[in-house]
Design an enzyme around this catalytic site. Structure first.
Site, PDB file in Angstrom:
ATOM      1  N   HIS A  79      44.967  35.393  34.576  1.00 27.52           N
ATOM      2  CA  HIS A  79      44.574  33.997  34.323  1.00 27.52           C
ATOM      3  C   HIS A  79      45.189  33.479  33.025  1.00 27.52           C
ATOM      4  O   HIS A  79      45.369  34.236  32.064  1.00 27.52           O
ATOM      5  CB  HIS A  79      43.053  33.831  34.330  1.00 27.52           C
ATOM      6  N   ASP A  81      43.944  30.798  31.175  1.00 27.60           N
ATOM      7  CA  ASP A  81      43.051  30.135  30.223  1.00 27.60           C
ATOM      8  C   ASP A  81      42.424  31.117  29.247  1.00 27.60           C
ATOM      9  O   ASP A  81      42.352  32.315  29.505  1.00 27.60           O
ATOM     10  CB  ASP A  81      41.945  29.360  30.947  1.00 27.60           C
ATOM     11  N   ASP A 142      43.244  38.160  26.276  1.00 31.66           N
ATOM     12  CA  ASP A 142      42.496  37.849  27.490  1.00 31.66           C
ATOM     13  C   ASP A 142      42.865  36.436  27.916  1.00 31.66           C
ATOM     14  O   ASP A 142      42.324  35.491  27.376  1.00 31.66           O
ATOM     15  CB  ASP A 142      41.001  37.981  27.198  1.00 31.66           C
ATOM     16  N   GLU A 176      39.461  30.871  34.685  1.00 30.23           N
ATOM     17  CA  GLU A 176      38.671  32.087  34.910  1.00 30.23           C
ATOM     18  C   GLU A 176      37.483  32.150  33.959  1.00 30.23           C
ATOM     19  O   GLU A 176      36.388  32.563  34.325  1.00 30.23           O
ATOM     20  CB  GLU A 176      39.559  33.321  34.717  1.00 30.23           C
ATOM     21  N   GLU A 177      37.711  31.734  32.719  1.00 27.57           N
ATOM     22  CA  GLU A 177      36.672  31.883  31.685  1.00 27.57           C
ATOM     23  C   GLU A 177      35.473  30.969  31.902  1.00 27.57           C
ATOM     24  O   GLU A 177      34.434  31.160  31.283  1.00 27.57           O
ATOM     25  CB  GLU A 177      37.281  31.624  30.293  1.00 27.57           C
ATOM     26  N   ASP A 199      43.312  42.344  33.829  1.00 25.54           N
ATOM     27  CA  ASP A 199      42.411  41.578  32.962  1.00 25.54           C
ATOM     28  C   ASP A 199      41.367  42.488  32.316  1.00 25.54           C
ATOM     29  O   ASP A 199      40.279  42.035  31.970  1.00 25.54           O
ATOM     30  CB  ASP A 199      41.742  40.481  33.820  1.00 25.54           C
ATOM     31  N   HIS A 381      37.253  37.134  23.417  1.00 19.38           N
ATOM     32  CA  HIS A 381      36.435  35.947  23.092  1.00 19.38           C
ATOM     33  C   HIS A 381      35.995  35.959  21.626  1.00 19.38           C
ATOM     34  O   HIS A 381      34.921  35.462  21.313  1.00 19.38           O
ATOM     35  CB  HIS A 381      35.183  35.840  23.981  1.00 19.38           C
TER      36      HIS A 381
HETATM   37 ZN   LIG Z   1      39.965  37.585  31.239  1.00 18.00          ZN
END
Ligand SMILES: [Zn+2]
Length: 411
Positions: A79, A81, A142, A176-177, A199, A381
């Site tokens: 992903h 994002d 990520d 995705e997030e 991921d 994150h």
């Molecule tokens: Zn991810």
């Protein structure tokens, strides 16, 4: 010299692709197209023959088989994002070429420290190249590590026609997030029989199971009136909802559980006297376990309702995603070959449960079995996110091994 995985990674992380909760549009932020469109261009530059991007931003591509055998089409997905929790604008990646142990104080904010004591994966990074942010933003490993890994594997396939493979499908996705990565993903059009998301995190770690997840919304209706004349009339929903939250079990919370333990997690609270809401997550690896969590909260609600008979309390449950393990074990090739491919890359493969969901959970549920592969990243994150470049290289190697194992086992 062909570009390596680090070159690509550094190019992707400086593009801001943060997604957004509760957006009216899809993808949730238009800036995700900046990277999606770049990936389309790069795939075409690599002379991948079938490349497309649709109105939602899904990038899909096919590298046609170069063998006569009938090999199932295998997909690789990542992903674009990054998490809404931490800024992904103006990311300044910092490359440490030979990490030799110790805590890492980030240059842009001395309070952001990657600590050895909190990062077991730093142990296997000694002597290796790692990348951090400057501490003011997340890094975006990520899942830009996943993008760089897939693009590097594709480059190898395109440069080396002597690597045999079946149809290879590539999917790059937005959002995705914010839990919407597969919302408009057309599995049929994608065309893979099995797929892998890239991921995960620690090198060697593989994932075939995730939580099963429901969300719960509790709404309390009170009665608002001027506090000066409120006696026996006001019903303060703030007090009612506080009584509910105070009773949620403290030993079944994300901050007190690990491994396979379930949790109940209140995470958004909004309100005033007349109306208050709390959003709660239910998580358990056993789908049946979600009913127990629901019952726990129902009993709390019933108890608090008795304490506040004039308040109206509503509870609403929504299904989010399901543990993919059972589906993945129906045809174990998809996981067995991955295990083998990781071993061939010189790593000790290990299946670890994900205390969260992946795009693979939803895809698997919808008929495309999709376990998850490590990237070498850590601390997702957060401003202390970092990636082990050796881990990314091992992931590239694992993908190339995997492709060949699928060929070896086909007739
Ligand atoms: Zn991810």
């Amino acid at each position: 010299m062909p570009e390596n995985v680090l070159d690509k990674f550094l190019r992707y992380v400086i593009i801001d692709t943060q997604s957004k909760e509760d957006s009216e549009s899809y993808p949730s932020t238009a800036k995700q197209f900046d990277l999606l469109n770049l990936l389309v261009k790069e795939l075409k530059d690599l002379r991948v023959p079938k490349v497309s991007i649709d109105e939602y931003g899904y990038v899909m591509a096919t590298i046609p088989a170069n063998v006569q055998k009938s090999v199932p089409a295998i997909g690789f997905i990542a992903h674009v994002d990054t998490s809404p929790e931490v800024s992904g604008a103006n990311v300044k990646p910092h490359v440490i070429t030979r990490y030799n142990g110790g805590d890492i104080v980030l240059s842009g904010d001395q309070t952001a420290v990657i600590r050895e004591s909190e990062n077991p994966a730093l142990k296997i990074a000694h002597g290796k190249t790692i990348v951090t942010s400057d501490g003011t933003t997340l890094l975006g490993a990520d899942d830009k590590a996943g993008l760089a890994i897939i693009m590097t594997a594709i480059q190898s396939l395109m440069d080396n026609p002597n690597i045999f493979h079946g149809d290879i499908k590539i999917g790059f996705t937005p959002d995705e997030e914010v839990g919407a990565g597969t919302k408009f993903f057309d599995i049929k059009k994608f065309g893979a029989r099995f797929a892998y998301t890239i991921d995960g995190d620690t090198p060697g770690e593989l994932n075939k199971e995730t939580f099963s997840a429901n969300s719960c919304l509790i709404t309390v209706y009170g009665r608002d009136i001027h506090p000066g004349s409120a006696k026996n009339i006001m019903v303060n929903s703030v007090r009612v909802i506080s009584d509910i939250i105070a009773r949620l079990p403290k030993n079944t919370a994300p901050e007190t559980t690990e491994g396979y333990e379930p949790y109940i997690h209140p995470y958004v609270l909004e309100g005033g006297v007349g109306k208050s809401t709390v959003k709660i997550l239910f998580r358990d690896f056993k789908t049946e376990g979600l009913d127990i969590l629901k019952k726990t909260v129902e009993e709390i609600v019933a108890e608090v309702q008795q304490m506040h008979p004039k308040a109206k309390i509503e509870m609403q449950i929504s299904e989010q995603y399901r543990n993919m393990r059972e589906e993945l074990e129906k045809d174990t090739r998809v996981i067995d070959y991955l295990f083998e491919a990781t071993k061939r890359s010189g790593l000790q493969p290990e299946w670890t449960p994900i205390r969260g969901g992946t795009d693979g959970s939803r895809l698997t549920e919808n008929g495309l079995p999709t376990p998850n592969i490590f990237t070498g990243g850590a601390n997702y994150h957060s401003r202390t996110e970092w990636v082990n470049v050796w881990g990314m290289e091992k992931a590239v190697e694992t993908i190339l091994n995997l492709i060949q194992i699928w060929v070896d086992h086909s007739k």
